[in-house]
Design a protein around this motif. Structure first.
Motif, short mmCIF file in Angstrom:
data_model
loop_
_atom_site.label_atom_id
_atom_site.label_comp_id
_atom_site.label_asym_id
_atom_site.label_seq_id
_atom_site.Cartn_x
_atom_site.Cartn_y
_atom_site.Cartn_z
N ASN A 82 0.84 -1.19 0.00
CA ASN A 82 0.00 0.00 0.00
C ASN A 82 0.88 1.24 0.00
OD1 ASN A 82 -2.44 -1.45 0.11
ND2 ASN A 82 -2.26 -1.66 2.34
N LEU A 83 0.30 2.36 -0.42
CA LEU A 83 1.04 3.62 -0.48
C LEU A 83 1.43 4.09 0.92
CD1 LEU A 83 -1.17 5.30 -3.19
CD2 LEU A 83 1.28 4.88 -3.44
N LYS A 84 2.62 4.67 1.03
CA LYS A 84 3.09 5.23 2.30
C LYS A 84 3.08 6.75 2.22
CE LYS A 84 7.12 3.24 2.52
NZ LYS A 84 8.41 2.74 3.06
N THR A 85 3.31 7.38 3.34
CA THR A 85 3.34 8.84 3.39
C THR A 85 4.75 9.39 3.16
OG1 THR A 85 1.53 8.80 4.99
CG2 THR A 85 2.76 10.86 4.81
N VAL A 86 5.75 8.64 3.63
CA VAL A 86 7.14 9.11 3.52
C VAL A 86 8.00 7.98 2.94
CG1 VAL A 86 9.14 10.04 4.74
CG2 VAL A 86 6.84 10.64 5.50
N TYR A 87 8.90 8.35 2.01
CA TYR A 87 9.85 7.40 1.43
C TYR A 87 11.26 7.96 1.59
CZ TYR A 87 5.76 5.39 -0.91
OH TYR A 87 4.54 4.82 -1.18
N GLN A 88 12.20 7.06 1.83
CA GLN A 88 13.61 7.41 1.88
C GLN A 88 14.33 6.70 0.75
OE1 GLN A 88 13.97 10.22 4.69
NE2 GLN A 88 15.82 9.27 3.92
N PHE A 89 15.06 7.48 -0.07
CA PHE A 89 15.79 6.86 -1.17
C PHE A 89 17.08 7.65 -1.39
CE2 PHE A 89 16.90 6.23 -5.63
CZ PHE A 89 16.83 4.84 -5.72
N LYS A 90 18.21 6.97 -1.16
CA LYS A 90 19.54 7.55 -1.36
C LYS A 90 19.66 8.94 -0.72
CE LYS A 90 21.00 5.05 -5.46
NZ LYS A 90 21.54 5.13 -6.83
N ASN A 91 19.41 8.99 0.56
CA ASN A 91 19.53 10.22 1.34
C ASN A 91 18.54 11.31 0.92
OD1 ASN A 91 21.73 9.14 2.82
ND2 ASN A 91 23.13 9.73 1.16
N LYS A 92 17.56 10.93 0.13
CA LYS A 92 16.51 11.85 -0.26
C LYS A 92 15.21 11.45 0.44
CE LYS A 92 19.02 14.03 -3.40
NZ LYS A 92 19.40 15.44 -3.28
N THR A 93 14.49 12.46 0.93
CA THR A 93 13.21 12.20 1.60
C THR A 93 12.08 12.68 0.68
OG1 THR A 93 14.25 12.56 3.74
CG2 THR A 93 11.84 12.61 3.66
N ILE A 94 11.12 11.78 0.44
CA ILE A 94 9.99 12.09 -0.43
C ILE A 94 8.72 12.04 0.42
CG2 ILE A 94 8.68 11.42 -2.49
CD1 ILE A 94 12.08 9.93 -2.16
N LEU A 95 8.02 13.17 0.47
CA LEU A 95 6.78 13.27 1.24
C LEU A 95 5.59 13.19 0.29
CD1 LEU A 95 5.15 13.93 3.86
CD2 LEU A 95 5.41 16.36 3.24
N ILE A 96 4.64 12.30 0.59
CA ILE A 96 3.42 12.13 -0.21
C ILE A 96 2.27 12.84 0.51
CG2 ILE A 96 1.90 10.50 -1.37
CD1 ILE A 96 4.82 10.22 -2.21
N ILE A 97 1.62 13.78 -0.17
CA ILE A 97 0.46 14.48 0.38
C ILE A 97 -0.76 14.09 -0.44
CG2 ILE A 97 -0.59 16.72 0.88
CD1 ILE A 97 2.18 17.86 1.24
N ASP A 98 -1.73 13.44 0.21
CA ASP A 98 -2.93 12.96 -0.51
C ASP A 98 -4.09 13.91 -0.28
OD1 ASP A 98 -3.76 12.45 2.05
OD2 ASP A 98 -3.54 10.28 1.91
N SER A 99 -5.31 13.43 -0.56
CA SER A 99 -6.51 14.27 -0.51
C SER A 99 -6.76 14.85 0.89
CB SER A 99 -7.73 13.47 -0.97
OG SER A 99 -7.89 12.31 -0.18
N LEU A 100 -6.22 14.23 1.94
CA LEU A 100 -6.41 14.74 3.31
C LEU A 100 -5.56 15.98 3.58
CD1 LEU A 100 -6.44 11.35 5.27
CD2 LEU A 100 -8.40 12.72 4.53
N ALA A 101 -4.55 16.19 2.74
CA ALA A 101 -3.68 17.38 2.83
C ALA A 101 -3.04 17.55 4.20
CB ALA A 101 -4.48 18.64 2.45
N VAL A 102 -2.59 16.43 4.80
CA VAL A 102 -1.95 16.48 6.12
C VAL A 102 -0.43 16.61 5.92
CG1 VAL A 102 -1.51 15.23 8.25
CG2 VAL A 102 -3.77 15.11 7.17
N TYR A 103 0.14 17.72 6.44
CA TYR A 103 1.60 17.88 6.33
C TYR A 103 2.19 18.72 7.46
CZ TYR A 103 0.67 22.58 4.52
OH TYR A 103 0.26 23.88 4.38
N LYS A 104 1.36 19.24 8.35
CA LYS A 104 1.86 20.12 9.41
C LYS A 104 2.53 19.34 10.53
CE LYS A 104 -1.61 23.66 8.41
NZ LYS A 104 -2.75 24.44 8.92
N ARG A 105 3.32 20.07 11.33
CA ARG A 105 4.04 19.53 12.48
C ARG A 105 5.03 18.42 12.10
NH1 ARG A 105 -1.25 19.91 14.55
NH2 ARG A 105 -1.53 21.63 16.02
N LEU A 106 5.62 18.56 10.94
CA LEU A 106 6.64 17.59 10.53
C LEU A 106 7.95 17.89 11.25
CD1 LEU A 106 6.08 17.35 6.66
CD2 LEU A 106 5.34 15.73 8.40
N THR A 107 8.69 16.85 11.60
CA THR A 107 9.98 17.01 12.28
C THR A 107 11.14 17.00 11.29
OG1 THR A 107 10.09 14.62 12.64
CG2 THR A 107 9.11 15.97 14.40
#
Length: 676
Positions: free
Chosen positions: A586-611
């Protein structure tokens, strides 16, 4: 090799080389023309000067071959409509609507939403122009399809034909460019004004005849799959075949039966030879019969749509028919090469047609390999002998086309010999009976028992094909095969044939070198896949993300199981990257690939309070968010939006990113996003 001693074969090879050079190098037409004319003049001068000593002059041969390469290049470039000053691309304004008058040239297979046509432009913004377009007209059950030669008017905006948006996807734009089609248009019936439905070309009359035949067959009682298969077998039209039925023919290794080619034309020629044999008793019968046969064959080719395979077959059998009646000895290789030369001289783009390539390779396989296989066993009984002949012909044809088939389609039907052994003995009866039914239907004398019997035959054929196709364990799918492997395989086959014929040491050595080279290519391809990459694929209304590690793929998606199994985006990537194992999640919210961080924002538009601060942000399923605020808050390096988002959102996000000077990657415009 003795074949290379034939001058005509060398000249045809040079013609093919010239076409390939023109296709890939795109040289200047004027420069090519002047150089070729100069070479031809030099050839003429040398011939006049040397005459009887011509065979002893290597320079003459070199000049002749260079001239033919130039002829091949010019032949290809003359097919390029954009070189003509009247071509519509010289007048097109891509930002505005254009007033265009066009004529329907060809009906294509419709998709779920649109009827599709290839059209020829006659007027562009009140200027006489030339050129071809792909027209997509919204499907409407209340409005019938247009016919070939219908002249229509529309105010339209040209759109470029979409380039592949995913890795290893079929390049439809390149395919259409070979047909001289560079733009497409989407229309509704309400936007189109019919101007004329009169027939003005032989293709229009052929389409009218096919329409009439279909109407008569429907009135007689033919319908559904039986009618669709009759259209393919007898009229060369496959647009109406059900997708499941078509796939059954592909998976059983009998799709060649639905493409009118040498097998069909050979059977028709045999039937016509029998019907017109009484003409041989007339004074000029030996001239009259081949003349009539050739005319009928070409009429059939036009009715069947002049596809590359039927054009090749009719050209070859026309030459064979004329040679037979002239009582001249013919060499099958010379006949094949002569037909290829004539076709490519006038239709050079056929060289890049899959049907043209497979058609010639199948025939070459039969004439080169079948005699050797047949000699392995000499059956005593005639029935056994005929079955053995069919098996050896089928096997030889498959050997001829397997490498190129693996390259284009990446699958091999393991039960091809069973399906062909059953069908081919009855194909002559099916074609002959079918042509009789069409003739009787046209004159309104078709008895109902004929309709019932033939429908039963076609339904039985489809049922048998479906039965063979169900054994999926014998269908080898997703086989990676590169162009270099294709060339190497054919060199191995050629060397092995020469080993059998000559028993010479040098051919044994060349065979072994070829096999070793093929093994090296396998190791090289496997080594090439030892890489990793992160891919956000382009898939309308869905999200597919892949993480590739060597020959394994971790797939994150929101497809259902049915769509996942049939999805070509994943299949193409699997074959192109030689993937051996796929793990789905299943789809995840965060992916790590070669020291790169990829954030997925879906229809819920949740992205606040990220560390953490992501390097890339992927927007999916049309989240309702303030992109300005998101960019200010997270400061990503790039924004990626896949094809699951609304187009209005994509347009707004693109403008925002442009204003904020943040790179924006829209997959349905720029294609899949890949991090290597």
């Amino acid at each position: 090799m003795k074949l290379l001693n034939f001058t005509f074969i060398k000249l045809t090879f040079c013609l093919v080389l010239g076409i390939i050079l023109a296709h890939y190098l795109k040289p200047s037409f004027n420069a090519t023309l002047y150089i070729t004319i100069s070479l031809i003049i030099l050839v003429g001068f040398y011939w006049y000067k040397l005459k009887s000593k011509i065979n002893r002059s290597p320079l003459f041969g070199c000049l002749a071959f260079l001239s033919m390469i130039g002829v091949g290049m010019i032949s290809y470039q003359l097919q390029d409509d954009t070189l003509r000053p009247q071509h519509y691309t010289h007048y097109n304004s891509s930002d505005n609507y254009n007033n265009v008058i066009f004529k329907i040239e060809e009906r294509l297979k419709p998709d779920t939403y649109n009827f599709k046509y290839i059209v020829a432009i006659s007027s562009f913004n009140k200027k006489e122009t030339t050129g071809r377009l792909l027209i997509n007209i919204r499907r409407n059950s209340l409005v019938k399809q247009y016919n070939v030669d219908d002249v229509l008017y529309a105010s339209l905006k040209l759109q470029p034909i979409q380039k592949p948006l995913n890795p290893f996807q079929f390049d439809y734009s390149n395919y259409l460019e070979l047909k001289q089609v560079y733009h497409q248009v989407y229309l509704n019936h309400s936007n189109i004004l019919p101007l004329s439905s009169d027939k003005s070309t032989i293709y229009g009359y052929a389409d009218q005849l096919r329409t009439k035949i279909n109407r008569k067959l429907i009135i007689a009682g033919f319908k559904g799959d039986a009618l669709s298969i009759m259209n393919a077998l007898l009229l060369g039209q496959r647009q109406t075949i059900d997708k499941t039925v078509y796939n059954n023919y592909v998976n059983s290794g009998t799709i060649h039966i639905l493409a009118v080619s040498g097998l069909h034309v050979g059977i028709i020629l045999w039937i016509l030879n029998f019907i017109f044999s009484p003409l041989l008793y007339l004074k000029h019968g030996h001239f009259l019969r081949p003349f009539i046969l050739v005319i009928i064959l070409w009429c059939f080719a036009v009715i069947a749509g002049l596809s590359p395979s039927v054009t090749r077959a009719v050209t070859m059998f026309s030459i064979i028919s004329i040679a037979m009646h002239l009582k001249r000895p013919t060499n099958i290789y010379n006949t094949l090469v002569l037909s290829a030369f004539v076709i490519l001289l006038f239709k050079p783009t056929f060289l890049f047609s899959v049907g043209f390539q497979m058609s010639y390779l199948a025939v070459l396989g039969i004439v080169s390999i079948q005699p050797f296989i047949y000699k392995i066993w000499q059956p005593k009984y005639i029935i056994t002998d005929k079955l053995w002949q069919i098996f050896t012909v089928t096997l030889a044809a498959q050997i001829g086309v397997v490498p190129i088939s693996l390259f284009y389609f990446h699958q091999f039907p393991g039960l091809f010999f069973i399906s062909n052994m059953v069908i081919i003995p009855f194909l002559g009866l099916i074609l002959g009976f079918g042509l009789l039914i069409i003739l009787l239907a046209l004159i309104d004398l078709l008895p109902q028992p004929f309709v019932t019997t033939y429908s039963y035959i076609i339904d039985s054929l489809n049922s048998f094909i479906a039965w063979v196709a169900q054994f999926e364990n014998f269908l080898f799918r997703d086989i990676p095969f590169t162009l270099i492997q294709v060339i190497t395989t054919y060199l191995i086959i050629l060397a092995l044939i020469q080993v059998y014929k000559t028993r010479k040491y040098k051919w044994v050595v060349l065979s072994l070198i070829g096999i070793m080279g093929f093994q090296f290519l396998n190791f090289y391809n496997k080594h090439k896949t030892q890489t990793s990459e992160f891919v956000i694929f382009n898939k309308s209304r869905f999200t597919i993300i892949g993480e590739k590690f060597n020959d394994e793929l971790r797939l994150f998606h929101n497809l259902d199981s049915t769509k996942l199994q049939s999805d070509y985006v994943i299949k193409n990537y699997k074959v192109g990257q030689s993937i051996t194992k796929i793990e789905t999640n299943n789809l995840k919210t965060v992916y790590q690939f070669k020291n790169k961080t990829i954030l997925i924002i879906d229809s819920l538009a949740v992205y606040k309070r990220l560390t953490f601060k992501p390097n890339y942000i992927v927007l999916r399923n049309s989240p309702k968010l303030n992109l300005n605020r998101l960019i200010d808050s997270l400061q990503p390096q790039k924004i990626i939006a896949d094809a699951s988002n609304y187009k209005s959102y994509l347009k707004r996000w693109k403008e925002t990113c442009l204003h904020k000077k943040i790179p924006f990657h829209q997959t349905n415009e720029k294609g899949a996003f890949i991090i290597k």
